[in-house]
Structures are given as C-alpha cells and as structure tokens.
Design a protein around this motif. Structure first.
Motif, mmCIF file in Angstrom:
data_model
loop_
_atom_site.group_PDB
_atom_site.id
_atom_site.type_symbol
_atom_site.label_atom_id
_atom_site.label_comp_id
_atom_site.label_asym_id
_atom_site.label_seq_id
_atom_site.Cartn_x
_atom_site.Cartn_y
_atom_site.Cartn_z
ATOM 1 N N MET A 1 0.840 -1.183 0.000
ATOM 2 C CA MET A 1 0.000 0.000 0.000
ATOM 3 C C MET A 1 0.887 1.249 0.000
ATOM 4 N N GLU A 2 0.755 2.066 -1.043
ATOM 5 C CA GLU A 2 1.535 3.291 -1.156
ATOM 6 C C GLU A 2 1.001 4.337 -0.185
ATOM 7 N N ILE A 3 1.920 4.971 0.554
ATOM 8 C CA ILE A 3 1.541 5.968 1.545
ATOM 9 C C ILE A 3 2.001 7.362 1.135
ATOM 10 N N ILE A 4 3.252 7.464 0.698
ATOM 11 C CA ILE A 4 3.855 8.751 0.357
ATOM 12 C C ILE A 4 4.544 8.611 -0.990
ATOM 13 N N LYS A 5 4.391 9.627 -1.837
ATOM 14 C CA LYS A 5 5.067 9.654 -3.133
ATOM 15 C C LYS A 5 5.893 10.923 -3.237
ATOM 16 N N THR A 6 7.065 10.785 -3.847
ATOM 17 C CA THR A 6 7.911 11.928 -4.149
ATOM 18 C C THR A 6 8.149 11.910 -5.653
ATOM 19 N N GLU A 7 9.000 12.790 -6.112
ATOM 20 C CA GLU A 7 9.302 12.809 -7.543
ATOM 21 C C GLU A 7 9.880 11.478 -8.016
ATOM 22 N N ARG A 8 10.777 10.877 -7.192
ATOM 23 C CA ARG A 8 11.461 9.653 -7.615
ATOM 24 C C ARG A 8 11.116 8.422 -6.800
ATOM 25 N N LEU A 9 10.434 8.586 -5.677
ATOM 26 C CA LEU A 9 10.213 7.482 -4.750
ATOM 27 C C LEU A 9 8.737 7.230 -4.462
ATOM 28 N N VAL A 10 8.457 5.986 -4.098
ATOM 29 C CA VAL A 10 7.182 5.606 -3.510
ATOM 30 C C VAL A 10 7.517 4.974 -2.167
ATOM 31 N N LEU A 11 6.864 5.451 -1.117
ATOM 32 C CA LEU A 11 7.025 4.857 0.206
ATOM 33 C C LEU A 11 5.774 4.041 0.484
ATOM 34 N N LYS A 12 5.983 2.738 0.711
ATOM 35 C CA LYS A 12 4.834 1.859 0.907
ATOM 36 C C LYS A 12 5.015 1.041 2.184
ATOM 37 N N LYS A 13 3.900 0.591 2.707
ATOM 38 C CA LYS A 13 3.945 -0.186 3.944
ATOM 39 C C LYS A 13 4.759 -1.461 3.757
ATOM 40 N N ILE A 14 5.533 -1.756 4.773
ATOM 41 C CA ILE A 14 6.311 -2.992 4.822
ATOM 42 C C ILE A 14 5.374 -4.121 5.250
ATOM 43 N N ASN A 15 5.510 -5.280 4.604
ATOM 44 C CA ASN A 15 4.715 -6.436 5.010
ATOM 45 C C ASN A 15 5.605 -7.680 5.052
ATOM 46 N N TYR B 1 1.385 4.753 11.346
ATOM 47 C CA TYR B 1 2.617 5.032 10.602
ATOM 48 C C TYR B 1 3.783 4.291 11.232
ATOM 49 N N SER B 2 4.869 4.207 10.492
ATOM 50 C CA SER B 2 6.116 3.600 10.955
ATOM 51 C C SER B 2 7.123 3.730 9.812
ATOM 52 N N TYR B 3 8.078 2.817 9.749
ATOM 53 C CA TYR B 3 8.988 2.773 8.608
ATOM 54 C C TYR B 3 8.218 2.295 7.380
ATOM 55 N N TYR B 4 8.682 2.770 6.213
ATOM 56 C CA TYR B 4 8.131 2.339 4.938
ATOM 57 C C TYR B 4 9.263 1.868 4.042
ATOM 58 N N LEU B 5 8.935 1.003 3.111
ATOM 59 C CA LEU B 5 9.870 0.583 2.087
ATOM 60 C C LEU B 5 9.942 1.714 1.062
ATOM 61 N N ALA B 6 11.148 2.220 0.797
ATOM 62 C CA ALA B 6 11.338 3.294 -0.185
ATOM 63 C C ALA B 6 11.757 2.653 -1.500
ATOM 64 N N VAL B 7 10.922 2.815 -2.521
ATOM 65 C CA VAL B 7 11.133 2.171 -3.812
ATOM 66 C C VAL B 7 11.296 3.246 -4.882
ATOM 67 N N GLU B 8 12.332 3.096 -5.691
ATOM 68 C CA GLU B 8 12.564 4.023 -6.790
ATOM 69 C C GLU B 8 11.501 3.781 -7.869
ATOM 70 N N LYS B 9 10.801 4.831 -8.256
ATOM 71 C CA LYS B 9 9.706 4.698 -9.223
ATOM 72 C C LYS B 9 10.176 4.163 -10.570
ATOM 73 N N SER B 10 11.284 4.690 -11.077
ATOM 74 C CA SER B 10 11.686 4.367 -12.443
ATOM 75 C C SER B 10 12.187 2.935 -12.612
ATOM 76 N N THR B 11 12.738 2.349 -11.545
ATOM 77 C CA THR B 11 13.314 0.999 -11.658
ATOM 78 C C THR B 11 12.603 -0.038 -10.801
ATOM 79 N N ASN B 12 11.744 0.429 -9.880
ATOM 80 C CA ASN B 12 11.076 -0.430 -8.902
ATOM 81 C C ASN B 12 12.078 -1.101 -7.951
#
Length: 179
Positions: free
Chosen positions: A1-15, A61-72
C-alpha cells in the motif's frame, strides 16, 4: 500500500513479503554500523517486521519501504516513528538507505515528504530526527530540511550509551520555508 510519493520514490507499507529485502538492509554491516551499532539476526529481522506492522495498527505510521519509481528497486527504508526521549513524546523521521543510493538526494527527498505528511496529514506541530554527530551525511540532510539541534542525549544501543543530537523542525518554520 503506497503511503507517500515523491518525484522519484514511492514509500509503501512494509509487510511479511518484504522479509528478504529487510534482511539485505538490516544485515548489512556497513549500513547498520553507522547508527545502529549492530546487524540483525534472521529472527530479529522478523521481529522488526512484526513491530513495524504493529506500529501501523497502533499509530497509523512507521517505517516504509522506499522504492525508486523508475526501476522499482528498493532504495532503503524511511518513515515516521513515535519516540519518547527524556519523558517527552515526539514524532521522528528516520531512514536507512542502501549504500548504492547514498549521495543522490533520496534521503532529503523522502524525509521532506515524510515531514509534509507529519504536518499536513497527522497535524503535528514539529518532528525530530536523532543523529549521531559522526554521521555527517544525516546531519546535512537534517540541515537541508531546515532542522535545528534542540537537545542531545545518550541513547542506549546494544547495552551501551551512544551520544545523539536531536534535530527538530517546527510547523511554523516549515511554513516559512514553503513561502
């Protein structure tokens, strides 16, 4: 589940499916020596994931997995944490980035958006970051975000005290920066 988006990143819940990625990060000696002073065993990685999932349920909230949008590709972890220091409750921002992504602005970009979330969604009046003085990169990130040192203390890491600076950004200063 995506929580926060930036220009290059998606922060999603860790599972639970992120166990292998968390092992890569939490068992990396170089990454974990910077601020944590230890690497995590397989069992500790699982307990860490369980704690993060519990924090989502309790705090939202807590830590999120930070994933680069362009490469996943997983850049690291970053997020928003509840913390009590010297009997004062704070909302903290924190991150651990894989070495490959150091020096590319990901920490500043992701933590800035975490700060926006703290002020605009959670309605908090300030947030903090805990930084050991030797971690000059994290100090620079805090300063780039407009954070200022408000206190210091000895934080326990693996049974020994480690000196930390407490940086903070108030909503008032955040608003001034935005204008």
């Amino acid at each position: 589940m995506e929580i926060i988006k930036t220009e290059r990143l998606v922060l999603k819940k860790i599972n639970q499916d992120d166990y292998e990625e968390m092992k890569i990060i939490l068992q990396d000696k170089k990454l974990m020596s910077v601020g944590w002073g230890k690497t995590y065993s397989d069992e500790e990685v699982q307990a860490w994931i369980d704690k993060i999932i519990e924090q989502y349920e309790v705090f939202g909230y807590s830590y999120y997995l930070a994933v680069e949008k362009s490469t996943n590709e997983v850049v690291g972890i970053m997020g928003i944490l509840p913390v009590t220091i010297k009997a004062t409750e704070y909302i903290e921002v924190a991150y651990i980035l894989k070495e490959k992504f150091w020096g590319k602005g990901y920490a500043t970009e992701g933590i800035k958006e975490c700060g926006d979330y703290i002020f605009n969604t959670l309605g908090a009046d300030r947030y903090i970051a805990q930084v050991i003085p030797e971690n000059t990169s994290s100090s620079k990130v805090a300063k780039r975000l407009g954070m200022k040192v408000i206190d210091d203390y000895m934080r326990e890491h693996n049974g020994k005290g480690v000196f930390h600076l407490i940086y903070a950004l108030t909503k008032e200063d955040y608003i001034k920066q935005s204008n």
